[in-house]
Write a protein that holds these residues in place. Structure first.
Motif, short mmCIF file in Angstrom:
data_model
loop_
_atom_site.label_atom_id
_atom_site.label_comp_id
_atom_site.label_asym_id
_atom_site.label_seq_id
_atom_site.Cartn_x
_atom_site.Cartn_y
_atom_site.Cartn_z
N LYS A 26 0.84 -1.21 0.00
CA LYS A 26 0.00 0.00 0.00
C LYS A 26 0.87 1.25 0.00
CE LYS A 26 -3.60 -2.07 2.84
NZ LYS A 26 -4.26 -1.99 4.14
N ARG A 27 1.90 1.25 0.85
CA ARG A 27 2.80 2.41 0.94
C ARG A 27 3.52 2.66 -0.39
NH1 ARG A 27 7.97 2.42 1.39
NH2 ARG A 27 8.14 0.31 2.20
N ILE A 28 4.00 1.58 -1.00
CA ILE A 28 4.73 1.70 -2.26
C ILE A 28 3.80 2.18 -3.37
CG2 ILE A 28 5.94 0.39 -4.06
CD1 ILE A 28 7.19 -1.26 -1.72
N LEU A 29 2.59 1.63 -3.44
CA LEU A 29 1.63 2.08 -4.47
C LEU A 29 1.30 3.56 -4.29
CD1 LEU A 29 -0.86 -0.89 -4.86
CD2 LEU A 29 0.72 -0.01 -6.56
N LYS A 30 1.16 3.98 -3.06
CA LYS A 30 0.87 5.39 -2.80
C LYS A 30 2.04 6.26 -3.25
CE LYS A 30 -0.70 8.52 0.80
NZ LYS A 30 -1.07 8.69 2.20
N GLU A 31 3.26 5.80 -2.94
CA GLU A 31 4.47 6.53 -3.32
C GLU A 31 4.64 6.58 -4.84
OE1 GLU A 31 9.28 5.91 -2.82
OE2 GLU A 31 7.97 5.08 -1.28
N LEU A 32 4.37 5.48 -5.52
CA LEU A 32 4.54 5.41 -6.97
C LEU A 32 3.44 6.17 -7.70
CD1 LEU A 32 5.54 1.67 -7.50
CD2 LEU A 32 7.05 3.65 -7.50
N ASP A 33 2.24 6.15 -7.13
CA ASP A 33 1.08 6.77 -7.76
C ASP A 33 1.02 6.41 -9.25
OD1 ASP A 33 -1.21 8.29 -7.98
OD2 ASP A 33 -0.11 10.14 -8.36
N PRO A 34 0.85 5.10 -9.55
CA PRO A 34 0.92 4.66 -10.95
C PRO A 34 -0.15 5.33 -11.83
CG PRO A 34 0.07 2.91 -9.56
CD PRO A 34 0.48 4.02 -8.65
N PRO A 35 0.24 5.68 -13.06
CA PRO A 35 -0.72 6.26 -14.00
C PRO A 35 -1.90 5.31 -14.26
CG PRO A 35 1.53 6.42 -14.84
CD PRO A 35 1.57 5.55 -13.62
N ALA A 36 -2.98 5.85 -14.76
CA ALA A 36 -4.21 5.09 -15.00
C ALA A 36 -4.03 3.94 -15.99
CB ALA A 36 -5.31 6.02 -15.47
N ASP A 37 -3.00 4.01 -16.85
CA ASP A 37 -2.81 2.95 -17.84
C ASP A 37 -2.14 1.70 -17.24
OD1 ASP A 37 -0.35 4.25 -17.60
OD2 ASP A 37 0.14 4.06 -19.74
N TYR A 38 -1.85 1.70 -15.96
CA TYR A 38 -1.29 0.53 -15.30
C TYR A 38 -2.42 -0.37 -14.81
CZ TYR A 38 3.62 1.61 -15.32
OH TYR A 38 4.90 1.83 -15.73
N GLU A 39 -2.28 -1.66 -15.08
CA GLU A 39 -3.25 -2.63 -14.58
C GLU A 39 -2.74 -3.12 -13.23
OE1 GLU A 39 -4.84 -7.12 -15.59
OE2 GLU A 39 -3.78 -6.02 -17.15
N LEU A 40 -3.61 -3.10 -12.22
CA LEU A 40 -3.25 -3.58 -10.89
C LEU A 40 -3.90 -4.94 -10.66
CD1 LEU A 40 -3.78 -0.30 -8.82
CD2 LEU A 40 -1.64 -1.22 -9.68
N GLN A 41 -3.11 -5.89 -10.18
CA GLN A 41 -3.66 -7.22 -9.88
C GLN A 41 -3.32 -7.59 -8.45
OE1 GLN A 41 -2.97 -10.35 -12.75
NE2 GLN A 41 -3.21 -11.95 -11.21
N ASP A 42 -4.35 -7.72 -7.63
CA ASP A 42 -4.20 -8.17 -6.26
C ASP A 42 -4.05 -9.69 -6.31
OD1 ASP A 42 -4.43 -8.94 -3.62
OD2 ASP A 42 -6.20 -7.71 -3.21
N VAL A 43 -2.86 -10.19 -5.97
CA VAL A 43 -2.58 -11.62 -6.13
C VAL A 43 -3.35 -12.51 -5.15
CG1 VAL A 43 -0.34 -11.32 -7.24
CG2 VAL A 43 -0.46 -11.48 -4.75
N LYS A 44 -3.96 -11.90 -4.13
CA LYS A 44 -4.78 -12.69 -3.22
C LYS A 44 -6.16 -12.93 -3.84
CE LYS A 44 -6.32 -12.96 1.56
NZ LYS A 44 -6.24 -12.31 2.88
N LYS A 45 -6.72 -11.90 -4.47
CA LYS A 45 -8.04 -12.01 -5.08
C LYS A 45 -7.98 -12.66 -6.46
CE LYS A 45 -9.81 -8.02 -2.62
NZ LYS A 45 -10.04 -6.59 -2.69
N ALA A 46 -6.90 -12.43 -7.17
CA ALA A 46 -6.72 -13.00 -8.52
C ALA A 46 -5.32 -13.61 -8.59
CB ALA A 46 -6.89 -11.91 -9.57
N PRO A 47 -5.17 -14.85 -8.12
CA PRO A 47 -3.85 -15.49 -8.10
C PRO A 47 -3.19 -15.55 -9.48
CG PRO A 47 -5.44 -16.80 -6.89
CD PRO A 47 -6.22 -15.73 -7.61
#
Length: 117
Positions: free
Chosen positions: A14-35
């Motif tokens: 969470k901290r790293i994602l907040k720091e990176l603030d990835p642009p909208a064209d990045y796809e995020l995949q939560d590996v717990k919800k979508a292995p």
């Protein structure tokens, strides 16, 4: 490809994602919800070079199974990564042909620089 594999319940992710603030064209995949799928894992290995480089050796399950005292083959590492999301070193950030694995300061700063290019 622009993608970030992370764990939504991990404070470090969470901290790293907040720091990176990835642009909208990045796809995020939560590996717990979508292995990770086998295809995704093979793609990560292709970019990273080895399955072992993707393996989280600080994971609780890694320590509980005393895996540090075992000789793990690439096939063993692959099977562990497919078995449970906790074995993936997180976050994994893919920016085009570049891959950034884990949460070390060096990896996070390199990823941040790549995202701002």
């Amino acid at each position: 490809m622009k993608k970030i594999y992370y764990l939504s319940t991990c404070d470090t992710c969470k901290r790293i994602l907040k720091e990176l603030d990835p642009p909208a064209d990045y796809e995020l995949q939560d590996v717990k919800k979508a292995p990770l799928t086998l295809d995704q894992l093979q793609e990560l290995k292709h970019r990273a070079g080895t399955y072992e480089s993707l393996l989280n050796k600080r994971a609780k399950m890694y320590q509980e199974r005393d895996l540090k005292n075992k000789q793990l083959s690439e096939e063993d590492c692959k099977n562990l990564l497919l078995e449970h999301y906790t074995f993936l070193k997180r976050p994994v950030i893919i920016n085009g042909q570049k891959i950034f694995i884990g949460n070390s300061k060096k990896e996070v700063s390199a990823a941040k620089a790549a995202l701002s290019e």
